[in-house]
Design a protein around this motif. Structure first.
Motif, PDB file in Angstrom:
ATOM      1  N   CYS A 268      -6.028  -1.686  -0.576  1.00  0.00           N
ATOM      2  CA  CYS A 268      -5.443  -0.350  -0.501  1.00  0.00           C
ATOM      3  C   CYS A 268      -6.184   0.587  -1.433  1.00  0.00           C
ATOM      4  CB  CYS A 268      -3.975  -0.422  -0.901  1.00  0.00           C
ATOM      5  SG  CYS A 268      -3.128   1.164  -0.777  1.00  0.00           S
TER       6      CYS A 268
ATOM      7  N   CYS B 163       0.859  -1.183   0.000  1.00  0.00           N
ATOM      8  CA  CYS B 163       0.000   0.000   0.000  1.00  0.00           C
ATOM      9  C   CYS B 163       0.896   1.233   0.000  1.00  0.00           C
ATOM     10  CB  CYS B 163      -0.936   0.006   1.208  1.00  0.00           C
ATOM     11  SG  CYS B 163      -2.227   1.254   1.091  1.00  0.00           S
ATOM     12  N   PRO B 164       0.943   2.037  -1.043  1.00  0.00           N
ATOM     13  CA  PRO B 164       0.083   1.933  -2.216  1.00  0.00           C
ATOM     14  C   PRO B 164       0.379   0.669  -3.021  1.00  0.00           C
ATOM     15  CG  PRO B 164       1.757   3.614  -2.558  1.00  0.00           C
ATOM     16  CD  PRO B 164       1.877   3.157  -1.139  1.00  0.00           C
TER      17      PRO B 164
ATOM     18  N   ALA C 159      -5.598   4.506  -3.114  1.00  0.00           N
ATOM     19  CA  ALA C 159      -4.583   5.538  -3.322  1.00  0.00           C
ATOM     20  C   ALA C 159      -5.076   6.537  -4.359  1.00  0.00           C
ATOM     21  CB  ALA C 159      -3.269   4.917  -3.787  1.00  0.00           C
TER      22      ALA C 159
ATOM     23  N   HIS D 281      -2.743   7.707   0.338  1.00  0.00           N
ATOM     24  CA  HIS D 281      -3.109   6.293   0.315  1.00  0.00           C
ATOM     25  C   HIS D 281      -3.511   5.831   1.706  1.00  0.00           C
ATOM     26  CE1 HIS D 281       1.075   5.989   1.687  1.00  0.00           C
ATOM     27  NE2 HIS D 281       0.753   4.808   2.165  1.00  0.00           N
TER      28      HIS D 281
END
Length: 161
Positions: free
Chosen positions: A75, A43-44, A77, A59
């Motif tokens: 995730c 994540c991202p 973003a 994110h």
């Protein structure tokens, strides 16, 4: 009489402080023990290709069912694109299959900038791309194009973005 009020006030403040500490501890535990689905690739996320020259803006990990113990499954973003890019440029990039290998485009709506994908390699892995144009200063200033990618082992539409 005055002493009782002071004792009650101290007891109330102590209970409030204890409540804050417990809540803070639970929040920290949830953060430290989150388990991101490996297929999301961090994540991202790196599971969905980014449009060239994109810059990460923000994110966050996605947790589904947090009121029932939950599991971090993905995730979300957002990305900025160069000023010379239009929302249609970004949409067209993600609508072209060669730009998103390993993903099948299930739905796309050019008028709203929404695209939904399913992974061809990981069952259950899904992604949404949402392209938006907003004024830099809420209602004033130049327009900026951004896009959001949600990747998860769930239905990304079930999450607020």
């Amino acid at each position: 009489m005055r002493t009782r009020w002071i004792v009650l006030l101290c007891a109330g403040a102590g209970l409030f402080g204890l409540t804050v500490m417990v809540y803070g501890g639970l929040a920290m535990y949830a953060i430290l023990t989150s388990h991101l689905a490996p297929a999301v690739q961090g994540c991202p996320s790196h599971a969905v290709p980014l449009r060239p020259e994109s810059r990460l803006r923000n994110h966050a990990e996605i947790t589904v069912g947090s009121d029932r113990g939950g599991m971090t499954t993905g995730c979300w973003a957002t990305y900025d694109v160069p000023a010379s890019s239009t929302a249609q440029d970004v949409f067209n990039f993600y609508a072209e299959p060669q730009n998103v290998p390993g993903w099948n485009l299930n739905e796309s709506y050019a008028n709203t900038g929404y695209l939904a994908f399913r992974s061809t390699t990981v069952p259950g892995l899904r992604a949404d791309v949402g392209v938006t144009t907003m004024k830099r200063y809420f209602a004033f200033g130049p327009s900026e194009v951004t896009y959001a990618i949600s990747v998860c082992m769930c239905d990304p539409r079930s999450m607020a973005q």
